[in-house]
Enzyme design. Structure first.
Site, PDB file in Angstrom:
ATOM      1  N   ASP A  32      -2.355   4.029  12.348  1.00  0.00           N
ATOM      2  CA  ASP A  32      -4.395   3.284  13.255  1.00  0.00           C
ATOM      3  C   ASP A  32      -4.196   3.318  14.312  1.00  0.00           C
ATOM      4  O   ASP A  32      -4.901   4.052  14.734  1.00  0.00           O
ATOM      5  CB  ASP A  32      -5.073   2.296  12.581  1.00  0.00           C
ATOM      6  CG  ASP A  32      -5.209   1.673  11.182  1.00  0.00           C
ATOM      7  OD1 ASP A  32      -5.658   2.511  10.630  1.00  0.00           O
ATOM      8  OD2 ASP A  32      -5.198   0.767  10.720  1.00  0.00           O
ATOM      9  N   THR A  78       1.705  -2.616  -9.084  1.00  0.00           N
ATOM     10  CA  THR A  78       2.987  -2.359  -9.603  1.00  0.00           C
ATOM     11  C   THR A  78       3.728  -3.033  -8.270  1.00  0.00           C
ATOM     12  O   THR A  78       5.003  -3.095  -8.019  1.00  0.00           O
ATOM     13  CB  THR A  78       4.026  -1.339 -10.102  1.00  0.00           C
ATOM     14  OG1 THR A  78       3.946  -0.626  -9.597  1.00  0.00           O
ATOM     15  CG2 THR A  78       3.364  -0.873 -11.162  1.00  0.00           C
ATOM     16  N   ASP A 116      -0.295  -1.529  12.816  1.00  0.00           N
ATOM     17  CA  ASP A 116       0.013  -0.462  12.729  1.00  0.00           C
ATOM     18  C   ASP A 116      -0.478   1.062  12.873  1.00  0.00           C
ATOM     19  O   ASP A 116      -0.980   1.533  13.969  1.00  0.00           O
ATOM     20  CB  ASP A 116      -1.459  -0.189  11.283  1.00  0.00           C
ATOM     21  CG  ASP A 116      -1.238   0.880  10.226  1.00  0.00           C
ATOM     22  OD1 ASP A 116      -1.431   0.351   9.322  1.00  0.00           O
ATOM     23  OD2 ASP A 116      -1.367   1.614  10.985  1.00  0.00           O
ATOM     24  N   ARG A 137       0.911   2.627  -1.533  1.00  0.00           N
ATOM     25  CA  ARG A 137       1.580   1.515  -2.625  1.00  0.00           C
ATOM     26  C   ARG A 137       1.547   1.375  -3.773  1.00  0.00           C
ATOM     27  O   ARG A 137      -0.039   1.087  -3.353  1.00  0.00           O
ATOM     28  CB  ARG A 137       1.867   0.093  -2.045  1.00  0.00           C
ATOM     29  CG  ARG A 137       3.331  -0.993  -2.174  1.00  0.00           C
ATOM     30  CD  ARG A 137       2.766  -1.572  -1.022  1.00  0.00           C
ATOM     31  NE  ARG A 137       4.377  -1.737  -0.104  1.00  0.00           N
ATOM     32  CZ  ARG A 137       5.125  -1.907  -0.121  1.00  0.00           C
ATOM     33  NH1 ARG A 137       5.915  -2.502  -0.945  1.00  0.00           N
ATOM     34  NH2 ARG A 137       5.817  -1.587   0.322  1.00  0.00           N
TER      35      ARG A 137
HETATM   36  N1  URA Z   1       3.657   0.127   8.960  1.00  0.00           N
HETATM   37  C1  URA Z   1       2.808  -0.164   9.989  1.00  0.00           C
HETATM   38  O1  URA Z   1       2.064   0.565  10.548  1.00  0.00           O
HETATM   39  N2  URA Z   1       3.751  -0.782  10.979  1.00  0.00           N
HETATM   40  C2  URA Z   1       4.224  -2.125  10.498  1.00  0.00           C
HETATM   41  O2  URA Z   1       4.479  -2.989  11.149  1.00  0.00           O
HETATM   42  C3  URA Z   1       4.700  -2.643   8.508  1.00  0.00           C
HETATM   43  C4  URA Z   1       4.518  -1.231   9.156  1.00  0.00           C
END
Ligand code: URA
Length: 208
Positions: A202, A107, A199, A103
């Site tokens: 992760d 922007t 995440d 991302r």
């Molecule tokens: N990406 C992720 O890894 N977790 C989320 O909750 C949203 C986007």
């Protein structure tokens, strides 16, 4: 377009393990693979078949074999990689492409930094993999890329989705079929799915 929410006790049980904060990366990876395999079963339900004459050890018969479009699997880097082995378990001959996106901090739009796809995208059913369908921005951009390369038959497989993300993809790409294991309540201010699982990248790769 269609939205399919997988409704299976094994998937629900495994999703709960993924969501628990105590679950280790090793177990998380294993369970993502297992859920992806189970989802692959549903995603491939509408593959076309043709008759084929064969002989069993006892007599001739007409069996079925897969015909029609071949399959291309495309994980969105990096978390989508965790789902590839599950899909390949049931479609071992699928070609695997990769799309990398980040991302842009100014922007906030997704930018493609890597794209390597099979040559014959237009003659395959392309299955995009991303565990989390949050805002839908990345998935929509990845679908844009596939369409620019000529794809006409696209499905997405996501473990968890937020209602906002589903709506965004439905609006931009009404021809795409979405498969999700579970739909959660909402997104928080940082774009994380609630209650979610954190995440996904992760947790898969142990980077936090
Ligand atoms: N990406 C992720 O890894 N977790 C989320 O909750 C949203 C986007």
């Amino acid at each position: 377009m269609s939205l399919t929410v997988l409704d299976h006790p094994l998937i629900k049980h495994k999703m709960t393990i993924l969501r628990r904060k105590e679950t280790s990366s090793m177990e998380f990876r294993q369970i993502v693979t297992e859920i992806s395999t189970l989802m692959g079963y549903e995603v491939t339900r509408d593959l076309e078949l043709k008759d084929i004459e064969i002989e069993t050890p006892l007599e001739k018969m007409v069996g079925k074999e897969i015909s029609g479009k071949k399959i291309g699997i495309v994980p969105i880097l990096r978390a989508g990689i965790g789902m590839v082995d599950g899909l390949l378990t049931i479609v071992p001959s699928a070609r695997v492409g990769h799309i990398g996106m980040y991302r842009d901090p100014e922007t906030l739009k997704p930018v493609t930094y890597y794209c390597k796809l099979p040559k014959d995208v237009s003659s395959r059913t392309m299955i995009l993999l991303d565990p989390m369908l949050a805002t839908g921005g990345t998935l929509n951009a990845a679908i844009d890329v596939l369409k620019e390369e000529g794809a006409t038959s696209i499905k997405t497989v996501n473990l968890l989705a937020a209602p906002e993300g589903i709506k965004a993809v439905e609006e931009r790409h009404p021809d795409v079929d979405i498969y999700v294991a579970e739909v959660d309540r909402a997104l928080n201010d940082h774009g994380y799915i609630l209650p979610g699982l954190g995440d996904a990248g992760d947790r898969l790769f142990g980077t936090k």
